[in-house]
Enzyme design. Structure first.
Site, PDB file in Angstrom:
ATOM      1  N   CYS A 243      85.606  80.497  63.718  1.00 23.92           N
ATOM      2  CA  CYS A 243      87.039  80.536  63.429  1.00 23.92           C
ATOM      3  C   CYS A 243      87.367  81.720  62.513  1.00 23.92           C
ATOM      4  O   CYS A 243      88.401  82.361  62.669  1.00 23.92           O
ATOM      5  CB  CYS A 243      87.493  79.247  62.744  1.00 23.92           C
ATOM      6  SG  CYS A 243      87.327  77.807  63.790  1.00 23.92           S
TER       7      CYS A 243
ATOM      8  N   CYS B 218      84.918  77.466  71.958  1.00 25.68           N
ATOM      9  CA  CYS B 218      85.608  76.253  71.528  1.00 25.68           C
ATOM     10  C   CYS B 218      87.029  76.170  72.042  1.00 25.68           C
ATOM     11  O   CYS B 218      87.668  75.137  71.953  1.00 25.68           O
ATOM     12  CB  CYS B 218      85.627  76.180  70.007  1.00 25.68           C
ATOM     13  SG  CYS B 218      86.528  77.547  69.297  1.00 25.68           S
TER      14      CYS B 218
END
Lengths: 133, 232
Positions: free
Chosen positions: A107, A37
């Site tokens: 994340c 990402c």
């Protein structure tokens, strides 16, 4: 899909944003990234050499809101912990605390990796200069 | 789908599925007028008459696309039977997808890698973070907190730096692409498929690593554009 309130809080008012002196012997720096990402996280810890306790933690990031929230939370959690305790933090705990959706799990992995990288960096520094000063 | 490595350059000589006459073109029998059904070996490159390569002549690509679109236009098959009409629609659908995916270099690259079976590497621990740029960006964040005026001028400097970095990356990417294509051009069709994948695999890994670093630049660019809106 709406983000959990905790994510928004950490995103809008992130704790512990900042930089420490990378060259200081008591500071460990971890720089990690998620190529899927494009999020990058830099996490720094200041360690009390006598007690092995993390006195302070700072982070910098670029990427999405969940990456900011994850690192903000991670720095909050590791402050006051010993290195061993900090190493034991799992990304799943971050996912749970922030109610991250599956697509944002990476994340939290990034935050866990950043903690480990920062501690590793600190320990490597100790190894190469035993005096540490 | 490693079999992509043995994909033929042009459709190899075949015979009509219906009347058995040798085919002059890959998809239409000029003898009996039957459209040829799509073979399982067809891919985006082959339906447009290209060998699988990263760098294509896009002018020729467009020309072929329009030629095929005309040849397969539904108006040409109004008097044809249902089977022929179905095949024309199927082939045209594939050709539309193929054109859309081969037209731009980024989509073409990702399709190429998938065709050759190199798509799992995103899970590799190979972050390739542009460290210096990242540090510059972090300093910029500090400046923003302290002095917005200074941050604005630093932001302009960063934009230039990022642009130059991206341009250098693009050059590197194009060079590796050319290397992969040259290696494919050199392949002896008689060689075993195994040796082929080894030769290309090394280059493809290099290409993937290069492409992976792109995401960092994309997210950095997004963050920069956001800050520009706030500051400039």
């Amino acid at each position: 899909m709406a983000y959990d309130k905790k994510v928004i809080d950490h995103y809008e008012n992130p704790k512990n944003v900042g930089t420490m002196d990378k060259a200081s012997p008591n500071v460990g720096t971890g720089l990690v990234g998620a190529p899927e990402c494009g999020d990058v996280m830099k996490l720094q810890i200041e360690i009390d050499e006598k007690t092995n306790i993390i006195k302070d933690a700072k982070f910098k990031t670029f990427g999405c809101g969940s990456a900011i929230a994850s690192s903000s939370l991670a720095t909050e959690w590791i402050k006051g912990k010993t290195l061993e305790e900090a190493l034991a933090i799992k990304n799943t705990e971050i996912v749970e605390e922030l109610s991250l959706p599956p697509i944002k799990i990476h994340c939290s992995v990034l935050a866990e990796d950043a903690i480990k990288a920062a501690i590793h960096d600190y320990l490597e520094k100790k190894k190469t200069s035993p005096g540490g000063k | 789908m490693r079999s992509g490595l043995v994909a033929v350059d042009q459709a190899s000589p075949r015979n009509c599925n219906s009347c058995g006459t040798a085919l002059a073109t890959g998809f239409l029998c000029t003898h009996c007028g039957r459209l040829q059904p799509l073979g399982s070996e067809e891919n985006y490159f082959s339906v447009l008459g290209f060998a699988p390569r990263l760098q294509l002549d896009t002018v020729l690509l467009e020309k072929r696309f329009y030629e095929l679109s005309r040849a397969l236009h539904p108006d040409r098959f109004t008097t044809s039977d249902a089977e022929n009409r179905r095949i024309s629609t199927e082939r045209m659908t594939l050709i539309n997808d193929a054109y859309r995916n081969l037209k731009t270099s980024a989509l073409r690259r990702s399709y190429f890698l998938k065709l050759f079976g190199f798509h799992s590497a995103a899970n590799q621990k190979n972050p390739r973070i542009p460290v210096e740029l990242a540090e510059t960006w972090f300093e910029l964040q500090d400046a923003l907190a302290e002095s917005p005026t200074e941050a604005a001028s630093k932001l302009r400097g960063f934009e230039v730096e990022l642009g130059e970095f991206r341009a250098r990356k693009l050059q590197a990417l194009l060079a590796i692409e050319a290397e992969v294509d040259a290696a494919l051009d050199k392949l002896d069709p008689a060689q075993s498929a195994g040796t082929r994948s080894d030769a290309i695999a090394v280059l493809a890994e290099k290409l993937l690593a290069e492409v992976q670093g792109e995401t960092y630049l994309d997210s950095m660019t997004q963050n920069m554009e956001h800050m520009k809106k706030l500051l400039l």
